[in-house]
Design an enzyme around this catalytic site. Structure first.
Site, PDB file in Angstrom:
ATOM      1  N   LYS A   1       0.860  -1.189   0.000  1.00 37.85           N
ATOM      2  CA  LYS A   1       0.000   0.000   0.000  1.00 37.85           C
ATOM      3  C   LYS A   1       0.893   1.235   0.000  1.00 37.85           C
ATOM      4  O   LYS A   1       1.731   1.403   0.880  1.00 37.85           O
ATOM      5  CB  LYS A   1      -0.910  -0.007   1.230  1.00 37.85           C
ATOM      6  CG  LYS A   1      -1.727   1.282   1.415  1.00 37.85           C
ATOM      7  CD  LYS A   1      -2.635   1.222   2.650  1.00 37.85           C
ATOM      8  CE  LYS A   1      -3.345   2.553   2.894  1.00 37.85           C
ATOM      9  NZ  LYS A   1      -4.196   2.531   4.108  1.00 37.85           N
TER      10      LYS A   1
ATOM     11  N   ASP B   1      -2.734  10.174   3.494  1.00 34.80           N
ATOM     12  CA  ASP B   1      -4.125   9.751   3.660  1.00 34.80           C
ATOM     13  C   ASP B   1      -4.874  10.759   4.518  1.00 34.80           C
ATOM     14  O   ASP B   1      -4.816  10.725   5.744  1.00 34.80           O
ATOM     15  CB  ASP B   1      -4.167   8.354   4.310  1.00 34.80           C
ATOM     16  CG  ASP B   1      -5.598   7.850   4.492  1.00 34.80           C
ATOM     17  OD1 ASP B   1      -6.525   8.454   3.910  1.00 34.80           O
ATOM     18  OD2 ASP B   1      -5.772   6.852   5.220  1.00 34.80           O
TER      19      ASP B   1
ATOM     20  N   LYS C   1     -10.298  12.791   7.920  1.00 36.51           N
ATOM     21  CA  LYS C   1      -9.839  12.404   9.254  1.00 36.51           C
ATOM     22  C   LYS C   1      -9.851  13.620  10.171  1.00 36.51           C
ATOM     23  O   LYS C   1      -9.792  14.760   9.702  1.00 36.51           O
ATOM     24  CB  LYS C   1      -8.397  11.875   9.166  1.00 36.51           C
ATOM     25  CG  LYS C   1      -8.266  10.507   8.525  1.00 36.51           C
ATOM     26  CD  LYS C   1      -6.815  10.050   8.543  1.00 36.51           C
ATOM     27  CE  LYS C   1      -6.667   8.679   7.896  1.00 36.51           C
ATOM     28  NZ  LYS C   1      -7.316   7.588   8.633  1.00 36.51           N
TER      29      LYS C   1
ATOM     30  N   ASP D   1       1.527   6.305   5.408  1.00 31.51           N
ATOM     31  CA  ASP D   1       0.571   5.365   4.833  1.00 31.51           C
ATOM     32  C   ASP D   1       1.113   4.696   3.566  1.00 31.51           C
ATOM     33  O   ASP D   1       0.405   3.945   2.898  1.00 31.51           O
ATOM     34  CB  ASP D   1      -0.761   6.075   4.561  1.00 31.51           C
ATOM     35  CG  ASP D   1      -1.958   5.175   4.799  1.00 31.51           C
ATOM     36  OD1 ASP D   1      -1.799   4.124   5.450  1.00 31.51           O
ATOM     37  OD2 ASP D   1      -3.062   5.521   4.321  1.00 31.51           O
TER      38      ASP D   1
ATOM     39  N   ASP E   1     -12.276   6.854   3.579  1.00 35.94           N
ATOM     40  CA  ASP E   1     -11.069   6.647   4.383  1.00 35.94           C
ATOM     41  C   ASP E   1     -10.646   5.175   4.394  1.00 35.94           C
ATOM     42  O   ASP E   1      -9.568   4.840   4.867  1.00 35.94           O
ATOM     43  CB  ASP E   1     -11.312   7.153   5.812  1.00 35.94           C
ATOM     44  CG  ASP E   1     -10.022   7.408   6.569  1.00 35.94           C
ATOM     45  OD1 ASP E   1      -8.941   7.370   5.937  1.00 35.94           O
ATOM     46  OD2 ASP E   1     -10.100   7.644   7.796  1.00 35.94           O
TER      47      ASP E   1
ATOM     48  N   GLU F   1      -9.483   3.512   1.993  1.00 31.31           N
ATOM     49  CA  GLU F   1      -8.964   3.625   0.625  1.00 31.31           C
ATOM     50  C   GLU F   1      -7.899   2.578   0.310  1.00 31.31           C
ATOM     51  O   GLU F   1      -7.710   2.219  -0.852  1.00 31.31           O
ATOM     52  CB  GLU F   1      -8.401   5.033   0.398  1.00 31.31           C
ATOM     53  CG  GLU F   1      -6.952   5.267   0.867  1.00 31.31           C
ATOM     54  CD  GLU F   1      -6.757   5.131   2.363  1.00 31.31           C
ATOM     55  OE1 GLU F   1      -7.757   5.212   3.111  1.00 31.31           O
ATOM     56  OE2 GLU F   1      -5.608   4.925   2.814  1.00 31.31           O
TER      57      GLU F   1
ATOM     58  N   ARG G   1      -7.708  -0.635   0.825  1.00 31.34           N
ATOM     59  CA  ARG G   1      -8.232  -1.851   0.213  1.00 31.34           C
ATOM     60  C   ARG G   1      -8.660  -1.606  -1.227  1.00 31.34           C
ATOM     61  O   ARG G   1      -8.702  -2.527  -2.035  1.00 31.34           O
ATOM     62  CB  ARG G   1      -9.375  -2.412   1.073  1.00 31.34           C
ATOM     63  CG  ARG G   1     -10.537  -1.494   1.215  1.00 31.34           C
ATOM     64  CD  ARG G   1     -11.437  -1.861   2.390  1.00 31.34           C
ATOM     65  NE  ARG G   1     -10.895  -1.399   3.670  1.00 31.34           N
ATOM     66  CZ  ARG G   1     -11.483  -1.585   4.840  1.00 31.34           C
ATOM     67  NH1 ARG G   1     -12.623  -2.262   4.925  1.00 31.34           N
ATOM     68  NH2 ARG G   1     -10.937  -1.125   5.956  1.00 31.34           N
TER      69      ARG G   1
END
Ligand code: BES
Ligand code: MN
Ligand code: ZN
Length: 494
Positions: A260, A265, A272, A283, A342, A344, A346
């Site tokens: 990833k 993020d 967030k 991230d 959020d 994201e 996956r």
């Protein structure tokens, strides 16, 4: 930093500093004429793992580090205690080395008794501690802080062949880890998807390692609707970076590692909260770790084929950003209702998982700072491991154990899959409040059509008060890759 081996008489070793156990210290004290000082050092380090006493003298070596062994206050002879104490001792010694005014040092590992472990293991653990202690990231300090003088570390042991192999592996891993940490520590205004692509090309590409970059246009052609939905709010174009290392035979199926790579993020439209949002520059640590692992494998000239895929994108809010309730079509053809922008990770990973099919992999391992729930469940001592294949899971757990970069297997029972039912699409991208790391893994499992494992590394990826990248699980992945050559040769397991 260079790692080498040393054999022969220790006191005669041509070195600025010697690191010795308490048991080996007296032997070298007499020839060096520091009996009194070593006696004091022994009293000072008596039975305490992590205690280090310095003995200074004129001439070479100018410094002796006497290192305590077992910690009597530790738990009662539990399994792995010797290993734990040894790592603790080596960390302390490595920190002392990094702050000492010496350019080279020799660590004598034979004097340390670690039940069940050989010279290879001890050398790897000692050099891992050195790599860690000597690492610095100072790119943005206008006044450069002093960096360690240490340039060369030798391991002294009777088992020359074992230690030579350990030195090669430690050196390769040091390079891979430094690449991963350097990338992850970069600020997100610098480290965007294009930067990861550029750094990978610059530092990884070689004769047997090709780097390719898939851009947004190609992603659209491939039908990667989930991946592209994540990057819609960002001005930085997404890039999928593929580092393909061919160290094994032409006909052998590769291991594919997917990371990833969300370079920042924000959460997207499901923004967030501001507390700690800066941590979300990390991230992309999954991407950094898989690239670091393939770099280490290449440096070690491992006889395997490995493909690392960094799924890089930035998750931002904006006029074009995905909305909660948008429905997208993944590369697999399955549709996903995005109920939380959020979640994201996956979404980029599911398309990368489908993309991986083209490599006809023997196994695929994805690595992601995927959920806060993983941190709640396991903290930072272990990453969560999920797998659809028991051999693969066992191989990863073992590798993590040996690298002291551990994984704990979690369930992927069908019962958890129900949480992903969507009213309108084939699935939604979030489960409920419960079991967040597991339902995220369940989502990914639907796209894995081969032996597959998923590592949720949200807790392990970065640490400390100042929050620095740890490079985890680069070391465990490297270990897994090294061991997969032996497993393949034996015709067993993943
Ligand atoms: N990158 C985060 C997960 C994360 C949280 C990593 C804390 C490191 C530390 C991920 O994209 C995320 O936001 N996950 C959500 C999922 C939820 C919306 C289902 C989470 O964990 O809250
Ligand atoms: Mn997120
Ligand atoms: Zn994320």
């Amino acid at each position: 930093m260079r790692y080498t081996t040393k054999t022969g008489a220790l006191p005669a070793a041509n070195t600025a500093c010697v690191v010795v156990s308490r048991s080996a210290a007296p032997e070298i004290a007499a020839p060096l004429g520091v009996e009194r000082e070593v006696e004091l050092a022994l009293a000072h380090t008596k039975g305490a793992a992590g205690a280090v006493a310095r003995v200074l003298r004129d001439g070479k070596p100018s410094l002796l580090l006497v290192v305590g062994g077992e910690d009597p206050k530790g738990q009662k002879a539990s399994q792995g205690r010797g290993e734990r104490d040894f790592r603790k001792s080596m960390s302390a010694a490595a920190r002392a080395l990094a702050s000492a005014n010496v350019a080279d040092a020799t660590i004598a590992v034979d004097g340390f008794d670690v039940p069940g472990q050989d010279a290879y293991w001890k050398a790897r653990a000692a050099l891992a501690a050195v790599s860690d202690a000597a690492y610095r990231f100072t790119a943005y300090k206008s006044k450069k802080p002093e960096t360690p003088k240490l340039r060369r570390v030798s391991v002294h042991a009777g088992d020359r062949a074992g230690v030579a192999k350990a030195v090669r592996h430690a050196q390769a891993l040091r390079a891979g880890l430094a690449f991963a940490k350097d990338l992850a520590n970069q600020p997100p205004n610098v480290c965007d998807p294009a930067f990861i692509a550029e750094q990978t090309t610059r530092h990884l590409a070689a004769d047997n390692l090709t780097v390719q970059v898939v851009d947004e246009e190609q992603m659209a052609e491939l039908g990667m609707g989930a991946y592209l939905s994540v990057t819609r709010g960002s001005d930085k174009p997404a890039k999928m970076i593929i580092a393909d290392y061919r160290g094994g035979g032409d006909g052998t199926a590769p291991t594919v590692l997917i990371g990833k790579g969300i370079t920042f993020d924000t959460g997207g439209i499901n923004l967030k909260s501001s507390a700690g949002m800066g941590e979300m520059k990390f991230d992309m640590c999954g991407a950094a770790a898989v690239l670091g692992a393939v770099k280490a494998a290449a440096e070690a000239k491992a006889a395997i084929n490995v493909v690392a895929i960094a799924a890089a994108a930035e998750n931002m809010p904006g006029g074009r950003a995905s909305r909660p309730s948008d429905i997208v079509t993944t590369m697999s053809g399955k549709t996903v209702e995005i109920l939380n922008t959020d979640a994201e990770g996956r979404l980029v990973l599911c398309d990368a998982l489908t993309f991986a099919e083209r490599f006809k992999p023997r196994a695929v391992v994805d690595v992601a700072t995927l959920t806060g729930a993983q941190v709640t469940a396991l903290g930072s001592h272990a990453s969560a491991l999920y797998a659809n294949d028991d051999d693969l899971a066992a191989a990863l757990v073992g590798a993590g154990e040996r690298a002291h970069d551990r994984f704990w297997r979690m369930p992927l029972w069908d019962d958890y899959q129900d949480a992903l039912k969507s009213e309108f699409a084939d699935m939604k991208n979030i489960g409920g409040r419960a079991a967040g790391s597991i339902t995220a893994a369940c989502f990914l499992s639907r796209f894995a059509k081969y032996p597959w494992a998923h590592l949720d590394i949200a807790g392990a990826a970065y640490a400390g008060g100042g929050k620095r990248a740890t490079g985890r699980p680069t070391a465990a992945l490297f270990e897994y890759l090294l061991e997969s050559t032996t497993r393949a040769a034996a015709g067993a397991g993943r």
